[in-house]
Scaffold this active site. Sequence first.
Site, PDB file in Angstrom:
ATOM      1  N   TYR A   1       0.832  -1.217   0.000  1.00 20.81           N
ATOM      2  CA  TYR A   1       0.000   0.000   0.000  1.00 20.81           C
ATOM      3  C   TYR A   1       0.861   1.259   0.000  1.00 20.81           C
ATOM      4  CZ  TYR A   1      -4.447  -2.279  -0.089  1.00 20.81           C
ATOM      5  OH  TYR A   1      -5.530  -3.002  -0.516  1.00 20.81           O
TER       6      TYR A   1
ATOM      7  N   GLN B   1     -15.502   2.910  -7.242  1.00 18.14           N
ATOM      8  CA  GLN B   1     -14.812   1.761  -6.644  1.00 18.14           C
ATOM      9  C   GLN B   1     -13.342   2.105  -6.419  1.00 18.14           C
ATOM     10  OE1 GLN B   1     -16.130  -2.067  -8.910  1.00 18.14           O
ATOM     11  NE2 GLN B   1     -16.527  -0.338 -10.242  1.00 18.14           N
TER      12      GLN B   1
ATOM     13  N   VAL C   1      -9.969   3.780  -5.006  1.00 21.48           N
ATOM     14  CA  VAL C   1      -9.509   4.190  -3.677  1.00 21.48           C
ATOM     15  C   VAL C   1      -8.467   5.304  -3.790  1.00 21.48           C
ATOM     16  CG1 VAL C   1      -9.969   1.892  -2.709  1.00 21.48           C
ATOM     17  CG2 VAL C   1      -7.657   2.428  -3.539  1.00 21.48           C
ATOM     18  N   ASP C   2      -8.202   5.769  -5.028  1.00 16.30           N
ATOM     19  CA  ASP C   2      -7.093   6.714  -5.231  1.00 16.30           C
ATOM     20  C   ASP C   2      -7.394   8.148  -4.793  1.00 16.30           C
ATOM     21  OD1 ASP C   2      -8.661   7.783  -7.379  1.00 16.30           O
ATOM     22  OD2 ASP C   2      -7.771   6.336  -8.772  1.00 16.30           O
TER      23      ASP C   2
ATOM     24  N   HIS D   1     -15.150   1.353  -1.942  1.00 16.41           N
ATOM     25  CA  HIS D   1     -14.049   0.450  -1.553  1.00 16.41           C
ATOM     26  C   HIS D   1     -13.039   1.132  -0.626  1.00 16.41           C
ATOM     27  CE1 HIS D   1     -14.812  -2.382  -5.235  1.00 16.41           C
ATOM     28  NE2 HIS D   1     -15.710  -2.505  -4.280  1.00 16.41           N
TER      29      HIS D   1
ATOM     30  N   CYS E   1      -7.775   2.353  12.702  1.00 16.20           N
ATOM     31  CA  CYS E   1      -7.072   1.688  13.802  1.00 16.20           C
ATOM     32  C   CYS E   1      -7.702   0.320  14.053  1.00 16.20           C
ATOM     33  CB  CYS E   1      -7.144   2.555  15.062  1.00 16.20           C
ATOM     34  SG  CYS E   1      -6.350   1.745  16.452  1.00 16.20           S
TER      35      CYS E   1
ATOM     36  N   CYS F   1      -8.911   0.844  18.275  1.00 16.78           N
ATOM     37  CA  CYS F   1     -10.061   1.681  18.647  1.00 16.78           C
ATOM     38  C   CYS F   1     -10.988   1.967  17.466  1.00 16.78           C
ATOM     39  CB  CYS F   1      -9.588   2.982  19.294  1.00 16.78           C
ATOM     40  SG  CYS F   1      -8.664   4.054  18.176  1.00 16.78           S
TER      41      CYS F   1
ATOM     42  N   THR G   1     -15.118   0.365 -15.696  1.00 18.84           N
ATOM     43  CA  THR G   1     -15.069  -0.764 -14.747  1.00 18.84           C
ATOM     44  C   THR G   1     -15.303  -2.062 -15.503  1.00 18.84           C
ATOM     45  OG1 THR G   1     -16.052  -1.791 -12.793  1.00 18.84           O
ATOM     46  CG2 THR G   1     -17.491  -0.326 -14.061  1.00 18.84           C
ATOM     47  N   SER G   2     -14.571  -3.113 -15.082  1.00 18.46           N
ATOM     48  CA  SER G   2     -14.704  -4.407 -15.755  1.00 18.46           C
ATOM     49  C   SER G   2     -16.040  -5.057 -15.429  1.00 18.46           C
ATOM     50  CB  SER G   2     -13.541  -5.319 -15.372  1.00 18.46           C
ATOM     51  OG  SER G   2     -13.483  -5.457 -13.968  1.00 18.46           O
TER      52      SER G   2
END
Length: 242
Positions: free
Chosen positions: A69, A104, A106-107, A122, A130, A133, A191-192
Amino acid sequence: MTTDDQIHLARTHLASARHVTVLTGAGISADSGVPTFRGTDGLWRTFRAEDLATPEAFERDPRLVWEWYNWRRELIATKQPNPAHIALVELERRRPDTFWLITQNVDGLHRTAGSQRLSEIHGNIWKVRCTGCGIISENREVPLPILPTCRLCQALLRPHIVWFGESLLGEDLRRCDQALRNCDLLLVIGTSGIVYPAAGFASVAKEVGALVIEINLDSTPQSDLVDLSLQGRAKDLVPLLL
Ligand code: OAD
């Protein structure tokens, strides 16, 4: 029908639609240089999702998952929204109360472009959660220290991403369902169409009588279902619809 005729028709439909919902996938950010998942240079061609994008993988080897990531954060940090992201901001501006964007991706590029009425179903690579918590916070540090820990409780942080085997947030699902059931027109971009639940969104919109327009480089499993399938790059085609 020629591509020009298709674009003309799509523009006409879009201009007359009141409630517009848009679903985007990795293809819209491909034009900004962000790799897709399943294309020729797609991430899942080189990496195994089971090793990097599941809760089990994170439990087994959080360092490996965070390194991956971190690498993606470094890559995305250098990328900018392209004309397709920007055209969707304009679409939202023209229909402030009757527009919803479901991504979808996340960028975070839709947010950077200025989109506000959106669900990032997504998650977002610029948010961390966290494992102790549960607090979710924005984090733009590049590179991140590995392993990152929570400032409040010192437990391990994880990317705020919906991994394989995890469910979407109930609140996101409700918002998407509402946007799909109320729309006159659904625009499906890049999107696929094979990852659920998003892969089922075009069918939901069709069920309620909405017109569905797809924009993709190639044909997809959804192409036969939709009313209009435009083939080409998102950065070229989306601005032409306005
Ligand atoms: P995919 O990589 O599966 O599909 C990308 C789609 O974009 C393909 O259909 C391409 O033909 C199309 N495409 C590529 N370049 C394009 C361009 N310049 N213009 C228009 N279309 C283009 O990506 P997604 O469908 O987004 O999940 O994948 C869905 C989910 O699977 C992702 O959100 C990710 C992944 O596992 C998570 O990370 C949780």
